[in-house]
Write a protein that holds these residues in place. Sequence first.
Motif, PDB file in Angstrom:
ATOM      1  N   ILE A 176       4.942  -7.711  13.412  1.00 32.70           N
ATOM      2  CA  ILE A 176       4.768  -8.831  13.658  1.00 32.70           C
ATOM      3  C   ILE A 176       3.087  -9.482  13.311  1.00 32.70           C
ATOM      4  CG2 ILE A 176       4.551 -11.037  15.457  1.00 32.70           C
ATOM      5  CD1 ILE A 176       5.987  -8.918  17.360  1.00 32.70           C
ATOM      6  N   ILE A 177       2.967 -10.434  12.544  1.00 30.33           N
ATOM      7  CA  ILE A 177       1.781 -10.904  12.031  1.00 30.33           C
ATOM      8  C   ILE A 177       1.732 -12.197  12.427  1.00 30.33           C
ATOM      9  CG2 ILE A 177       0.518 -11.443   9.868  1.00 30.33           C
ATOM     10  CD1 ILE A 177       1.322  -8.809   8.613  1.00 30.33           C
ATOM     11  N   GLN A 187       0.329 -14.300   3.177  1.00 32.39           N
ATOM     12  CA  GLN A 187       0.717 -13.365   2.272  1.00 32.39           C
ATOM     13  C   GLN A 187       1.058 -12.122   2.899  1.00 32.39           C
ATOM     14  OE1 GLN A 187      -3.161 -13.469   0.152  1.00 32.39           O
ATOM     15  NE2 GLN A 187      -2.413 -15.160  -1.213  1.00 32.39           N
ATOM     16  N   LEU A 188       0.162 -11.678   3.973  1.00 33.47           N
ATOM     17  CA  LEU A 188       0.452 -10.248   4.844  1.00 33.47           C
ATOM     18  C   LEU A 188       1.811 -10.430   5.433  1.00 33.47           C
ATOM     19  CD1 LEU A 188      -3.104  -9.465   6.248  1.00 33.47           C
ATOM     20  CD2 LEU A 188      -2.092  -8.575   4.279  1.00 33.47           C
ATOM     21  N   PHE A 196       6.999 -13.734  11.813  1.00 36.33           N
ATOM     22  CA  PHE A 196       5.416 -14.336  11.946  1.00 36.33           C
ATOM     23  C   PHE A 196       5.336 -15.291  13.315  1.00 36.33           C
ATOM     24  CE2 PHE A 196       3.178 -18.515  11.113  1.00 36.33           C
ATOM     25  CZ  PHE A 196       2.023 -17.874  10.809  1.00 36.33           C
ATOM     26  N   ASN A 197       4.311 -15.314  13.793  1.00 37.22           N
ATOM     27  CA  ASN A 197       4.101 -15.960  15.134  1.00 37.22           C
ATOM     28  C   ASN A 197       2.816 -16.991  14.854  1.00 37.22           C
ATOM     29  OD1 ASN A 197       2.301 -15.587  17.754  1.00 37.22           O
ATOM     30  ND2 ASN A 197       4.439 -15.612  18.089  1.00 37.22           N
ATOM     31  N   ALA A 198       3.122 -18.086  15.306  1.00 39.67           N
ATOM     32  CA  ALA A 198       2.022 -19.229  15.391  1.00 39.67           C
ATOM     33  C   ALA A 198       2.062 -19.581  16.839  1.00 39.67           C
ATOM     34  CB  ALA A 198       2.451 -20.382  14.469  1.00 39.67           C
ATOM     35  N   ALA A 199       0.797 -19.272  17.531  1.00 39.53           N
ATOM     36  CA  ALA A 199       0.690 -19.318  19.032  1.00 39.53           C
ATOM     37  C   ALA A 199      -0.188 -20.545  19.378  1.00 39.53           C
ATOM     38  CB  ALA A 199       0.541 -18.001  19.516  1.00 39.53           C
ATOM     39  N   VAL A 216       4.836 -19.264   0.956  1.00 40.20           N
ATOM     40  CA  VAL A 216       4.384 -18.072   0.341  1.00 40.20           C
ATOM     41  C   VAL A 216       5.330 -16.912   0.089  1.00 40.20           C
ATOM     42  CG1 VAL A 216       2.632 -16.332   0.750  1.00 40.20           C
ATOM     43  CG2 VAL A 216       2.133 -18.727   1.295  1.00 40.20           C
ATOM     44  N   THR A 217       6.229 -17.033   1.192  1.00 39.79           N
ATOM     45  CA  THR A 217       7.188 -15.954   1.098  1.00 39.79           C
ATOM     46  C   THR A 217       8.329 -15.947   0.049  1.00 39.79           C
ATOM     47  OG1 THR A 217       7.169 -15.640   3.382  1.00 39.79           O
ATOM     48  CG2 THR A 217       9.152 -14.579   2.567  1.00 39.79           C
ATOM     49  N   ALA A 218       8.550 -17.463  -0.124  1.00 39.65           N
ATOM     50  CA  ALA A 218       9.510 -17.814  -1.410  1.00 39.65           C
ATOM     51  C   ALA A 218       8.942 -17.157  -2.707  1.00 39.65           C
ATOM     52  CB  ALA A 218       9.982 -18.990  -1.281  1.00 39.65           C
ATOM     53  N   ALA A 219       7.587 -17.851  -2.611  1.00 39.80           N
ATOM     54  CA  ALA A 219       6.553 -17.420  -3.966  1.00 39.80           C
ATOM     55  C   ALA A 219       6.579 -15.931  -4.199  1.00 39.80           C
ATOM     56  CB  ALA A 219       5.578 -18.003  -3.906  1.00 39.80           C
ATOM     57  N   ALA A 220       6.782 -15.159  -3.133  1.00 45.95           N
ATOM     58  CA  ALA A 220       6.513 -13.628  -3.370  1.00 45.95           C
ATOM     59  C   ALA A 220       7.932 -12.982  -3.510  1.00 45.95           C
ATOM     60  CB  ALA A 220       5.817 -13.117  -2.155  1.00 45.95           C
TER      61      ALA A 220
END
Length: 311
Positions: A176-177, A187-188, A196-199, A216-220
């Motif tokens: 979890i990032i 990016q990470l 992915f956590n947005a708290a 960013v995930t799609a671009a990667a």
Amino acid sequence: MDLRIFIEPQQGASYERQLAVARAAEDAGFDGFFRSDHYLRMGPGDPSPGPSDSWVTLGALARETSRIRLGTLVTSATFRLPGPLAVAVAQADAMSGGRVELGLGAGWFAAEHTAYGIPFPSVEERFDRLTEQLVIITGLWGTPSGETFSHDGRYYQLADSPALPKPAQRPRPPIIIGGAGPRRTPQLAAAYAAEFNAAFAPAEVVGQRFARVREVTAAAGRDPADLVYSTANVVVCAKSDADLARRAERIGREVDELRTNGFTGTPEEILAKLATFGPDGAGASRIYLQVLDLDDLDHLDLIATEVLPHV
């Protein structure tokens, strides 16, 4: 949506209190029991009995629970070397039968580092170290049995590691990032995270952070739908104004402030608030309910009875 219980034991909690909450959360049907990873109380109040190490605690809880997911929100990369951290998490995962998840971040609370003699480098270096730790931890877990892993980095060097022990979950426990950064954090997440956590932010802001990670995930070259998107916030639930005021007072907060910034109110109010963060709102499919009064197990029962069945 999955609902998970999330506690802050650095505010003052023995292992026994944490165990009681973990067992209550499991018995009540919550999906996970997660704890912060801090070494110092935040704000005024009695810090006794003092901090507890997150991975020592989770290893013990792994043997004293049977179903619930266990993990950190989040371990700081400044606290441990990546090799020993990979060993600890893999061992806890094996001890739990494959129920452990690793939340890993760059670290931010300078005072706890000073209090316990932990180096606290610049923000840039902390993120560089976090990046390198993710390379090493996933590399160790992903190395086939019988082969070795080496890494020659700026901050960490490993030579011919047997890359043992292996976690029970393959290819690895979920990572979890989370965070608010617009560049390195997404990016990470795109490169290493299962979640992915947005708290601790309004639904609109949480949705914006999710959108940035998806971009960013799609671009990667990775499908953004591969990630779980989650949020976290304090919860205070009660059926009456008097009980709501009592529970707010117990954690040193005001009801009006909690209603604005957290998941607070009657079960119906909380369900309405959760909906704004859910799949039809900000886009979260998992929510961590931060429980700050660890002695109030009736609070968990109320949420489990009146909120959990409706999400």
